[in-house]
Scaffold this motif. Structure first.
Motif, PDB file in Angstrom:
ATOM      1  N   PRO A 146      44.351  28.780  45.716  1.00  0.00           N
ATOM      2  CA  PRO A 146      44.199  28.016  44.266  1.00  0.00           C
ATOM      3  C   PRO A 146      45.405  29.013  43.872  1.00  0.00           C
ATOM      4  CG  PRO A 146      42.304  30.018  45.066  1.00  0.00           C
ATOM      5  CD  PRO A 146      43.005  29.039  46.173  1.00  0.00           C
ATOM      6  N   ARG A 147      46.199  27.907  42.561  1.00  0.00           N
ATOM      7  CA  ARG A 147      47.504  28.468  42.323  1.00  0.00           C
ATOM      8  C   ARG A 147      46.719  29.980  41.216  1.00  0.00           C
ATOM      9  NH1 ARG A 147      48.689  24.803  37.069  1.00  0.00           N
ATOM     10  NH2 ARG A 147      50.683  25.643  36.659  1.00  0.00           N
ATOM     11  N   ALA A 148      46.355  30.338  40.599  1.00  0.00           N
ATOM     12  CA  ALA A 148      45.444  31.519  39.502  1.00  0.00           C
ATOM     13  C   ALA A 148      44.155  30.574  39.486  1.00  0.00           C
ATOM     14  CB  ALA A 148      46.186  30.896  38.650  1.00  0.00           C
ATOM     15  N   LEU A 149      43.618  32.412  39.274  1.00  0.00           N
ATOM     16  CA  LEU A 149      42.525  32.883  38.634  1.00  0.00           C
ATOM     17  C   LEU A 149      41.919  33.441  37.643  1.00  0.00           C
ATOM     18  CD1 LEU A 149      39.100  33.151  39.452  1.00  0.00           C
ATOM     19  CD2 LEU A 149      40.060  35.190  40.449  1.00  0.00           C
ATOM     20  N   VAL A 150      40.986  32.592  36.659  1.00  0.00           N
ATOM     21  CA  VAL A 150      40.469  32.548  35.597  1.00  0.00           C
ATOM     22  C   VAL A 150      39.235  32.917  35.693  1.00  0.00           C
ATOM     23  CG1 VAL A 150      40.166  31.981  33.247  1.00  0.00           C
ATOM     24  CG2 VAL A 150      42.523  31.355  34.447  1.00  0.00           C
ATOM     25  N   VAL A 151      38.598  34.484  34.857  1.00  0.00           N
ATOM     26  CA  VAL A 151      37.634  34.340  35.011  1.00  0.00           C
ATOM     27  C   VAL A 151      36.943  35.239  33.596  1.00  0.00           C
ATOM     28  CG1 VAL A 151      36.422  36.794  35.711  1.00  0.00           C
ATOM     29  CG2 VAL A 151      38.430  36.216  36.964  1.00  0.00           C
ATOM     30  N   ILE A 152      35.488  33.868  33.643  1.00  0.00           N
ATOM     31  CA  ILE A 152      35.075  34.460  32.019  1.00  0.00           C
ATOM     32  C   ILE A 152      34.290  35.701  32.217  1.00  0.00           C
ATOM     33  CG2 ILE A 152      33.879  32.771  30.279  1.00  0.00           C
ATOM     34  CD1 ILE A 152      36.532  31.148  31.595  1.00  0.00           C
ATOM     35  N   GLU A 153      34.654  36.358  31.048  1.00  0.00           N
ATOM     36  CA  GLU A 153      33.902  37.321  30.691  1.00  0.00           C
ATOM     37  C   GLU A 153      34.286  38.443  31.496  1.00  0.00           C
ATOM     38  OE1 GLU A 153      29.737  36.672  28.786  1.00  0.00           O
ATOM     39  OE2 GLU A 153      30.572  35.206  27.865  1.00  0.00           O
ATOM     40  N   ASN A 154      32.757  38.646  32.317  1.00  0.00           N
ATOM     41  CA  ASN A 154      33.249  39.862  33.211  1.00  0.00           C
ATOM     42  C   ASN A 154      32.781  40.541  34.491  1.00  0.00           C
ATOM     43  OD1 ASN A 154      30.356  39.391  33.148  1.00  0.00           O
ATOM     44  ND2 ASN A 154      29.336  41.809  32.346  1.00  0.00           N
ATOM     45  N   GLU A 155      33.084  38.946  35.253  1.00  0.00           N
ATOM     46  CA  GLU A 155      32.357  39.120  36.915  1.00  0.00           C
ATOM     47  C   GLU A 155      33.639  39.282  37.535  1.00  0.00           C
ATOM     48  OE1 GLU A 155      30.075  36.411  39.264  1.00  0.00           O
ATOM     49  OE2 GLU A 155      29.085  38.330  37.871  1.00  0.00           O
TER      50      GLU A 155
END
Length: 432
Positions: A146-155
Motif C-alpha cells: 500500500p502507498r499509505a495508511l489512512v486510519v479512521i477514528e482510533n484503530e
C-alpha cells in the motif's frame, strides 16, 4: 530473546522495505511477546468460527494476510459499521478527486465487510484486517504494497504502524478520538509516544482528543483541522412507517442489557399515552431471537422487518441492516443505544440530522463533547434508567420534540468539511 529469534527465523529472507531492524524498546518487545503468545488461541478461535459457520475460510485467510492482491492502493482501515459508514463521504470525495485512486479497505467485522461491499464500487477492494502480528503483516504488506495508511477514528496498532513507518509510507489518522483513560494507559506503557510519533498527519474528532494526542507527543505541525466524520453522514431515507411521528419512539443501535429497560419503560409509558409505538433497532440484528423473548416478557406485541410483516403492533423490530435513515425519519423521539450500558454511546449526529428529540443514557464517552453540548443547550436529555425513560416517553410531546431538535442543530453546528479534508489528504500523499 528466544521469541524474537524464532520470529525472525520464520521471516522471508529476501530484502523487503517492510522488514527492518528490531527495536530495543522494552514496551515494544513486551507487546510483541504478548502478541506472539496470543497467536495460538486466536488461531484456534478463528478455526472454531469457520467450523461453526460464523466466518468463512476466505475471511480467515484475509485476517492472516492473504486474499487477492491489490497492489499500490491506498489502505484505509475502518473497524466496524460505524467507522465504515462515517468514512463513506470521505471515500466518495477522494475517489471523485483522483480518478486513478484505488482503495484497499480493511475492517474488523463481518457486518462491516458486507456493508462496504454493498457499495458495489469496483475501485474499492474490501478485506478483513490483518492481525497485528509481524509475520501476518509482512505477508499482507508484501502482497498489497500500500502507498499509505489512512486510519479512521482510533484503530492504532503498534506493529501495523511500525512496519508502515519503516517502509517510509505515510500514516494519516482522521476523525481521531482518544479518551482520557486510553491516553493515560498509552502514556504509561511507553508505546503511546512511539506510535504517535509515527503519525504523518492527524485530524482529531474533538478538541479534547486533539489535546490528548498533543500531550502524547504529536507535533503541532502534523495536525489537520478538527473533523468529526460522523457529522457528514446522511443515511439514505426509505419510506417512513405509517405511524404518527410524534408518537413514535426509536431505540437506535441498542446493545444487550438495554432492550429490557427500554421495553419496560415503553410499557409503563403506554399506560399513560396509549398511542405510543416503538421501533427497536438493535446494533446487532443477530440478537433478534433474544429480543423477541424480551418483548413477549414485557407483555407487548411485535412485528419484524426481516419477515416483511406490516407494522401493526406496539413494537416494530427493525432487525435488518442499512435502513437506519428510514427509522430516524419515522420517529419523533430517538433513544441512542450503547449508553445505558458501558459501550460509550453511539452517534447523536444522525438522529439530529433527522430532527429527532434525542435521549441518551449516562455512558457517552465516545461522543462526550457532543453530548455535553447537546445537554447544555437542551438538545438532548439524559435518562439514567428505565424510570427516567418511562417519564420522558409519556410526556415528550410534538412541541417539545421540535424544540429539542432545533436546539440540537444549534449545539452540534455545521457538518464536517469533507471536501476540504479530501483535498488535504491527497495533498499530503502527493507531498511524499
Amino acid at each position: 530473546m528466544a521469541v524474537r529469534k524464532r520470529e525472525e527465523s520464520l521471516a522471508c529472507p529476501r530484502p523487503d522495505p517492510f522488514y527492518g531492524a528490531k527495536p530495543r524498546s522494552r514496551p515494544v518487545f513486551a507487546y510483541r511477546l504478548l502478541v506472539s503468545l496470543a497467536s495460538l488461541p486466536v488461531l484456534i478461535r478463528l478455526g472454531w468460527h469457520v467450523l461453526r459457520g460464523r466466518e468463512s475460510a476466505r475471511a480467515v485467510t484475509e485476517r492472516l494476510g492473504g486474499g487477492d492482491a491489490v497492489p499500490g492502493a491506498l489502505w484505509l482501515h475502518a473497524a466496524s459499521n460505524g467507522e465504515v459508514t462515517s468514512a463513506k463521504p470521505l471515500i466518495d470525495a477522494l475517489l471523485a478527486r483522483d480518478p486513478e485512486l484505488r482503495l484497499l479497505a480493511t475492517v474488523n467485522t463481518q457486518t462491516a465487510r458486507a456493508l462496504a461491499r454493498s457499495w458495489g464500487d469496483a475501485r474499492i477492494a474490501v478485506r478483513m484486517a490483518p492481525l497485528d502480528h509481524r509475520l501476518v503483516l509482512r505477508r499482507f504488506l508484501a502482497r498489497h504494497d500500500p502507498r499509505a495508511l489512512v486510519v479512521i477514528e482510533n484503530e492504532l496498532w503498534p506493529n501495523r504502524m511500525e512496519l508502515m513507518t519503516r517502509a517510509g509510507r505515510p500514516i494519516l489518522v482522521l476523525g481521531a478520538r482518544i479518551s482520557e483513560r486510553s491516553a493515560a494507559r498509552w502514556g504509561r506503557t511507553g508505546l503511546g509516544r512511539k506510535m504517535i510519533g509515527q503519525i504523518t498527519a492527524l485530524g482529531a474528532q474533538d478538541a479534547g482528543s486533539q489535546a490528548r494526542f498533543l500531550g502524547l507527543g504529536l507535533p503541532h505541525e502534523r495536525l489537520l483541522p478538527l473533523t468529526n466524520l460522523k457529522t457528514a453522514i446522511v443515511p439514505p431515507t426509505g419510506a417512513p412507517l405509517d405511524w404518527p411521528r410524534s408518537d413514535t419512539i426509536l431505540a437506535a443501535s441498542t446493545h444487550e442489557g438495554e432492550e429490557g429497560p427500554i421495553l419496560d419503560a415503553f410499557a409503563t409509558a403506554r399506560a399513560h399515552r396509549p398511542g405510543l409505538r416503538l421501533i427497536l433497532a438493535p446494533r446487532h440484528p443477530r440478537r433478534a431471537p433474544e429480543i423477541v423473548a424480551r418483548i413477549g416478557k414485557a407483555g407487548l406485541r411485535h412485528t419484524s422487518r426481516s419477515a416483511e410483516e406490516a407494522a401493526d403492533a406496539e413494537v416494530y423490530l427493525a432487525d435488518t441492516m442499512g435502513e437506519m435513515g428510514r427509522w430516524y425519519a419515522s420517529a419523533g423521539i430517538c433513544f441512542v443505544g450503547g449508553s445505558l450500558v458501558e459501550k460509550g454511546g453511539h452517534t447523536p449526529f444522525e438522529p439530529a440530522h433527522f430532527d429527532c428529540a434525542i435521549l441518551h443514557g449516562p455512558h457517552v464517552a465516545n461522543f462526550r463533547d457532543a453530548y455535553a453540548a447537546l445537554d447544555a443547550q437542551h438538545g438532548a436529555k439524559l435518562c439514567r434508567d428505565s424510570a427516567d425513560l418511562a417519564g420522558t416517553f409519556a410526556t415528550l410531546g410534538a412541541r417539545e420534540q421540535a424544540a429539542m431538535a432545533e436546539a440540537a442543530r444549534v449545539a452540534l453546528g455545521p457538518p464536517a468539511d469533507i471536501e476540504g479534508l479530501a483535498t488535504a489528504v491527497l495533498d499530503r500523499l502527493r507531498a511524499r
